[in-house]
Design an enzyme around this catalytic site. Sequence first.
Site, PDB file in Angstrom:
ATOM      1  N   ARG A 318      41.206  46.781  45.209  1.00 55.41           N
ATOM      2  CA  ARG A 318      42.388  46.424  44.408  1.00 55.41           C
ATOM      3  C   ARG A 318      43.284  45.507  45.257  1.00 55.41           C
ATOM      4  NH1 ARG A 318      41.749  52.037  42.288  1.00 55.41           N
ATOM      5  NH2 ARG A 318      41.919  51.939  40.009  1.00 55.41           N
ATOM      6  N   ARG A 355      38.580  42.445  43.613  1.00 54.97           N
ATOM      7  CA  ARG A 355      39.184  42.141  42.312  1.00 54.97           C
ATOM      8  C   ARG A 355      40.382  41.246  42.533  1.00 54.97           C
ATOM      9  NH1 ARG A 355      41.671  46.710  38.551  1.00 54.97           N
ATOM     10  NH2 ARG A 355      43.232  46.785  40.185  1.00 54.97           N
ATOM     11  N   GLU A 456      38.367  46.127  30.123  1.00 52.71           N
ATOM     12  CA  GLU A 456      39.502  47.057  30.143  1.00 52.71           C
ATOM     13  C   GLU A 456      40.260  47.075  28.821  1.00 52.71           C
ATOM     14  OE1 GLU A 456      41.456  47.281  34.183  1.00 52.71           O
ATOM     15  OE2 GLU A 456      41.282  45.119  33.960  1.00 52.71           O
ATOM     16  N   ASN A 479      40.427  53.349  33.028  1.00 52.35           N
ATOM     17  CA  ASN A 479      41.840  53.742  33.013  1.00 52.35           C
ATOM     18  C   ASN A 479      42.599  52.929  31.970  1.00 52.35           C
ATOM     19  OD1 ASN A 479      41.032  55.162  35.234  1.00 52.35           O
ATOM     20  ND2 ASN A 479      41.845  53.694  36.705  1.00 52.35           N
ATOM     21  N   ASP A 480      42.379  51.625  32.020  1.00 54.69           N
ATOM     22  CA  ASP A 480      43.057  50.772  31.049  1.00 54.69           C
ATOM     23  C   ASP A 480      42.362  50.802  29.696  1.00 54.69           C
ATOM     24  OD1 ASP A 480      45.389  49.706  32.247  1.00 54.69           O
ATOM     25  OD2 ASP A 480      44.108  48.600  33.623  1.00 54.69           O
ATOM     26  N   ARG A 490      49.353  55.031  30.339  1.00 57.26           N
ATOM     27  CA  ARG A 490      48.679  55.882  31.333  1.00 57.26           C
ATOM     28  C   ARG A 490      49.647  56.463  32.358  1.00 57.26           C
ATOM     29  NH1 ARG A 490      45.284  51.192  34.603  1.00 57.26           N
ATOM     30  NH2 ARG A 490      45.252  52.611  36.367  1.00 57.26           N
TER      31      ARG A 490
HETATM   32  C1  PEP Z   1      40.934  50.610  35.384  1.00 57.56           C
HETATM   33  O1  PEP Z   1      41.765  50.162  34.595  1.00 57.56           O
HETATM   34  O2  PEP Z   1      40.146  51.515  35.089  1.00 57.56           O
HETATM   35  C2  PEP Z   1      40.852  50.082  36.755  1.00 57.56           C
HETATM   36  C3  PEP Z   1      39.894  50.436  37.570  1.00 57.56           C
HETATM   37  O3  PEP Z   1      41.850  49.247  37.163  1.00 57.56           O
HETATM   38  P1  PEP Z   1      43.285  49.783  37.578  1.00 57.56           P
HETATM   39  O4  PEP Z   1      43.239  51.288  37.597  1.00 57.56           O
HETATM   40  O5  PEP Z   1      43.623  49.225  38.903  1.00 57.56           O
HETATM   41  O6  PEP Z   1      44.155  49.263  36.482  1.00 57.56           O
HETATM   42 MG    MG Z   2      42.814  48.363  35.126  1.00 55.84          MG
END
Ligand code: PEP
Ligand code: MG
Length: 590
Positions: A318, A355, A456, A479-480, A490
């Site tokens: 990240r 990323r 995402e 996650n997104d 979230r």
């Molecule tokens: C996600 O969105 O799952 C992801 C890995 O990116 P981040 O958690 O950094 O938004």
């Molecule tokens: Mg993400």
Amino acid sequence: MTFSIHGLAVSRGIAIGRAVLVASSRADVAHYFIDAANIGKEITRVRGSRNAVMEEIMRLQQELPKDAPHEITALLDVHLMLLQDEQLISGVKHWIADRHYNAEWALTTQYDAIARQFDDMEDPYLRERKADLEQVVERILRHMRGAASPVQPAGQAGARRKQSQQDLLLDDTMDVPLVLVAHDISPADMLQFKQSLFAGFATDVGGKTSHTAIVARSMEIPAVVGARGASQLIKQDDWVIIDGDAGVLVVDPSPIILAEYGFQQRQGELERERLNRLKHTPAVTMDGQRIELLANIEMPDDTQGAIKAGAVGVGLFRSEFLFMGRSGNLPDEQEQYLAYRKAIEGMQGLPVTIRTVDIGADKLMDRPIGKAQDRRLNPALGLRAIRWSLADPPMFLAQLRAILRAAVHGPVNLLVPMLVHASEIRQTLSLIDHARATLDNQSIANGPVRLGAMIEIPAAALTVRLFLKYFDFLSIGTNDLIQYTLAIDRADESVAHLYDPCHPAVLRLIADTIAECQRQDKGVTICGEMAGDVGMTRLLLGLGLRSFSMHPSQILAVKQKILRADTGKLALWAATVLASDDPAALLQNP
Ligand code: PEP
Ligand code: MG
């Protein structure tokens, strides 16, 4: 009296320690431990700044015209009085001498303790003196910022060690473990705390996959977020148990409760030791499928943990964490190049997926207060990730050039977050070409990269074929993807109960993305928190996933699940889970 506060379990394990309360507004103040040898120096530093502020005020008093309003003279008197307040002075000394806090941290901690007393006062006049105290403390802090350089954080020898329950009951001095309690901590501030040795974290707000929670998890210490009221109900120095498995805080525990949690702590340690034996075991299922277990990292140094856990590469670096907590001064190309190179070299020939920067939403570059980005109504839907990068081509080109240069030192995958439009894809690819062309024109060495896109946004998941025309591989950011599919923030604990990785719509999007990649023989990884959730491993294997990226601390537990899995059988079962209205129920009873 013992009481408990319920929140969300975000990082496993049990921590027992004394509470350190950090107000969100103070999170930008440096927090670190000092060596015992520096105690005197650090006390002198606060004292020197306090004296300088007193002199400033006395000078102001002398310079005031004779007919100055009474309110002003009275205010200056109050400020002088507060500067000499015994409780402030002795408290600051206590935090420095007994707890080894650096001067700024000691001062703000004592301010918070006194401010609470002001809040409890009946007399409105006295209650309002809190604002004066705050101004006085701000002045001292400002002076310290401009004055002599602070002492260095404690080195290895002076650093706090984590303690066992046994030590804890015997020892009530400086070595007592500390747990951090705050209303909220930004991901950038959390990263700063990564250097220190807090035994656990608790915050009033936050969701399971908020970035603050993700960083807490990466620190491998127990954490609970969304524990509403914790920072109000818990007092500085209270004993607190952080149960990161159940998502509970126990404040002021009785000896019986302490003993029970001490037992659980030891059980957890034993379990970790057992898992450690799997470190060198290849991740192969019972039916012979080899599974790729990759690491998510935030900083180049995290590669050490990734190697230690047996990761076969970095699935998600990240990079935005290089951009945070630096008052908006972005890292330039050279600084980024060195950071990426360090990560690549740290992985010793294994692939590193970098990323591109994902700033925005809950990952602001600095504390949110007063920042334009924070004033937007829906930051998660706004200028975030690739949108932010494309809005600032020079910044983005510097990052792309840095990544391409670093790719000379080992295998690199370049991953782009939050893409949704074909036009964004084309723009991104043309900037990558442009970055490489500028390097070639300048005869600056650069290496090959595999290009990947994150899935995402539901719209992206529904147009996977478009993405596969342009990219070598995809990485699903669950996650997104969950946040945007279910319209659940979230990072908002008030809707955390609706944030459901097992919602049929979420599973459908994931399953279809994996299936399309398989059809086209393209790589697909999951790098969201779902990949490290052992409750989801079997289902993801059943859906055909063969590459998982997670925090290194989760790798061995996931590997254990993989070693016991038969993907043929799981594929049949996964089909029924996908077709179900209530997949969560089937997951609980496979
Ligand atoms: C996600 O969105 O799952 C992801 C890995 O990116 P981040 O958690 O950094 O938004
Ligand atoms: Mg993400």
